[in-house]
Design a protein around this motif. Structure first.
Motif, PDB file in Angstrom:
ATOM      1  N   GLU A 209       0.855  -1.188   0.000  1.00 43.77           N
ATOM      2  CA  GLU A 209       0.000   0.000   0.000  1.00 43.77           C
ATOM      3  C   GLU A 209       0.895   1.243   0.000  1.00 43.77           C
ATOM      4  O   GLU A 209       1.630   1.490   0.944  1.00 43.77           O
ATOM      5  CB  GLU A 209      -0.923   0.008   1.219  1.00 43.77           C
ATOM      6  CG  GLU A 209      -2.069  -0.961   1.081  1.00 43.77           C
ATOM      7  CD  GLU A 209      -3.093  -0.826   2.191  1.00 43.77           C
ATOM      8  OE1 GLU A 209      -4.278  -0.632   1.875  1.00 43.77           O
ATOM      9  OE2 GLU A 209      -2.718  -0.938   3.368  1.00 43.77           O
ATOM     10  N   VAL A 210       0.835   1.965  -1.096  1.00 46.31           N
ATOM     11  CA  VAL A 210       1.641   3.173  -1.268  1.00 46.31           C
ATOM     12  C   VAL A 210       0.814   4.362  -0.789  1.00 46.31           C
ATOM     13  O   VAL A 210      -0.307   4.568  -1.256  1.00 46.31           O
ATOM     14  CB  VAL A 210       2.055   3.358  -2.749  1.00 46.31           C
ATOM     15  CG1 VAL A 210       2.909   4.600  -2.916  1.00 46.31           C
ATOM     16  CG2 VAL A 210       2.778   2.116  -3.261  1.00 46.31           C
ATOM     17  N   PRO A 211       1.364   5.156   0.138  1.00 44.09           N
ATOM     18  CA  PRO A 211       0.621   6.330   0.622  1.00 44.09           C
ATOM     19  C   PRO A 211       0.305   7.290  -0.526  1.00 44.09           C
ATOM     20  O   PRO A 211       1.050   7.391  -1.496  1.00 44.09           O
ATOM     21  CB  PRO A 211       1.588   6.984   1.616  1.00 44.09           C
ATOM     22  CG  PRO A 211       2.600   5.947   1.941  1.00 44.09           C
ATOM     23  CD  PRO A 211       2.665   5.009   0.779  1.00 44.09           C
ATOM     24  N   ARG A 212      -0.785   7.993  -0.387  1.00 36.82           N
ATOM     25  CA  ARG A 212      -1.200   8.932  -1.432  1.00 36.82           C
ATOM     26  C   ARG A 212      -0.223  10.094  -1.600  1.00 36.82           C
ATOM     27  O   ARG A 212      -0.251  10.785  -2.607  1.00 36.82           O
ATOM     28  CB  ARG A 212      -2.596   9.460  -1.138  1.00 36.82           C
ATOM     29  CG  ARG A 212      -3.647   8.365  -1.223  1.00 36.82           C
ATOM     30  CD  ARG A 212      -5.046   8.958  -1.250  1.00 36.82           C
ATOM     31  NE  ARG A 212      -6.040   7.903  -1.191  1.00 36.82           N
ATOM     32  CZ  ARG A 212      -6.462   7.207  -2.231  1.00 36.82           C
ATOM     33  NH1 ARG A 212      -5.956   7.431  -3.415  1.00 36.82           N
ATOM     34  NH2 ARG A 212      -7.387   6.271  -2.094  1.00 36.82           N
ATOM     35  N   THR A 213       0.640  10.298  -0.646  1.00 38.47           N
ATOM     36  CA  THR A 213       1.626  11.383  -0.744  1.00 38.47           C
ATOM     37  C   THR A 213       2.786  11.019  -1.653  1.00 38.47           C
ATOM     38  O   THR A 213       3.582  11.881  -2.007  1.00 38.47           O
ATOM     39  CB  THR A 213       2.179  11.739   0.655  1.00 38.47           C
ATOM     40  OG1 THR A 213       2.735  10.559   1.242  1.00 38.47           O
ATOM     41  CG2 THR A 213       1.077  12.307   1.532  1.00 38.47           C
TER      42      THR A 213
ATOM     43  N   ARG B 227       1.445  -3.116  -6.289  1.00 34.45           N
ATOM     44  CA  ARG B 227       1.381  -1.836  -5.592  1.00 34.45           C
ATOM     45  C   ARG B 227       0.005  -1.233  -5.802  1.00 34.45           C
ATOM     46  O   ARG B 227      -0.562  -1.336  -6.875  1.00 34.45           O
ATOM     47  CB  ARG B 227       2.429  -0.877  -6.155  1.00 34.45           C
ATOM     48  CG  ARG B 227       3.830  -1.307  -5.890  1.00 34.45           C
ATOM     49  CD  ARG B 227       4.805  -0.476  -6.720  1.00 34.45           C
ATOM     50  NE  ARG B 227       6.092  -0.485  -6.099  1.00 34.45           N
ATOM     51  CZ  ARG B 227       6.581   0.493  -5.340  1.00 34.45           C
ATOM     52  NH1 ARG B 227       5.902   1.597  -5.175  1.00 34.45           N
ATOM     53  NH2 ARG B 227       7.753   0.377  -4.784  1.00 34.45           N
TER      54      ARG B 227
ATOM     55  N   ARG C 227      -3.023   1.800  -3.822  1.00 32.41           N
ATOM     56  CA  ARG C 227      -3.367   2.730  -2.739  1.00 32.41           C
ATOM     57  C   ARG C 227      -4.131   2.014  -1.629  1.00 32.41           C
ATOM     58  O   ARG C 227      -3.947   2.276  -0.462  1.00 32.41           O
ATOM     59  CB  ARG C 227      -4.209   3.892  -3.276  1.00 32.41           C
ATOM     60  CG  ARG C 227      -3.556   4.693  -4.355  1.00 32.41           C
ATOM     61  CD  ARG C 227      -2.413   5.509  -3.826  1.00 32.41           C
ATOM     62  NE  ARG C 227      -1.839   6.299  -4.934  1.00 32.41           N
ATOM     63  CZ  ARG C 227      -0.662   6.860  -4.878  1.00 32.41           C
ATOM     64  NH1 ARG C 227       0.082   6.743  -3.804  1.00 32.41           N
ATOM     65  NH2 ARG C 227      -0.213   7.536  -5.903  1.00 32.41           N
TER      66      ARG C 227
ATOM     67  N   THR D 148      10.398  -2.427   1.897  1.00 33.91           N
ATOM     68  CA  THR D 148       9.055  -3.003   1.777  1.00 33.91           C
ATOM     69  C   THR D 148       8.997  -4.002   0.629  1.00 33.91           C
ATOM     70  O   THR D 148       8.364  -5.057   0.756  1.00 33.91           O
ATOM     71  CB  THR D 148       8.021  -1.884   1.561  1.00 33.91           C
ATOM     72  OG1 THR D 148       8.179  -0.912   2.590  1.00 33.91           O
ATOM     73  CG2 THR D 148       6.613  -2.425   1.598  1.00 33.91           C
TER      74      THR D 148
END
Length: 189
Positions: A88-92, A130, A132, A102
């Motif tokens: 889960e890649v942060p929205r930032t 990957r 969100r 990771t």
């Protein structure tokens, strides 16, 4: 003109084989199988149709138990097991942002899962994806792989009735394109 009847061993053998095969065919045609209820027949056909099982794994003991359950479910029909670990890649961050620690951990988790499946002698394919939101990526993988079933292990430490499902398992359960089995271990396990 007198015709002579000749009996040969080969002719007698062929006649016997023909008679035996016709007798077997007639027995098979008139032998009615044992009746089973329609619901049981449909359930048996549905379980037999499971050829591709998707198992999201996070490296936890309960997700590894989900892999084991998927292997047991797919063993008879030699189903293919697809393992997925979602980062889960942060929205930032952009989706392609490097996350080396990771990524290494995710690949190790997939390898551990592949080991479990290989011990059962089933075909396995593992992939790190990957996204969100993990649940959305699991649903996308189920569609991409045309999965017949998703098996997810869920945590055992549940405090309230509303917390039975986590965010990911709730999303997958509601929107999956196929059947979903949630495997919750007993507290003693």
């Amino acid at each position: 003109m007198a015709s002579e009847l000749q009996f040969t061993f080969l002719g007698a053998l062929l006649a016997f084989l023909f008679s035996a095969s016709m007798g077997t065919l007639l027995w098979w045609m008139f032998h009615v199988p044992k009746a089973i209820p329609l619901a049981a027949a449909k359930a048996r056909r549905a379980v037999g149709a499971i050829k591709k099982i998707l198992v999201p794994t996070s490296g936890t003991y309960y997700s590894e138990r989900g892999i084991e359950l998927a292997c047991r479910l797919g063993e008879e029909q030699k189903a293919e097991i697809y393992l997925i670990n979602v980062i889960e890649v942060p929205r930032t961050l952009p989706l392609e942002a490097p996350m080396p620690e990771t990524e290494v951990k995710a690949k190790d988790i997939i390898k551990e899962g592949e080991t479990i499946v290989n011990l059962r002698g089933l075909q396995v394919k593992g992939e790190v994806r990957r996204g969100r939101i993990a649940g959305e990526e699991i649903i996308r993988a189920a569609k991409d792989w045309d999965a017949d079933l998703i098996v997810m292990g869920i945590r055992t430490n549940i405090r309230m009735a509303q917390e039975i499902l986590g965010r990911t398992s709730d999303l997958v359960l509601r929107r999956a394109p196929c059947e979903v089995i949630l495997n919750r271990l007993s507290a003693e396990a």
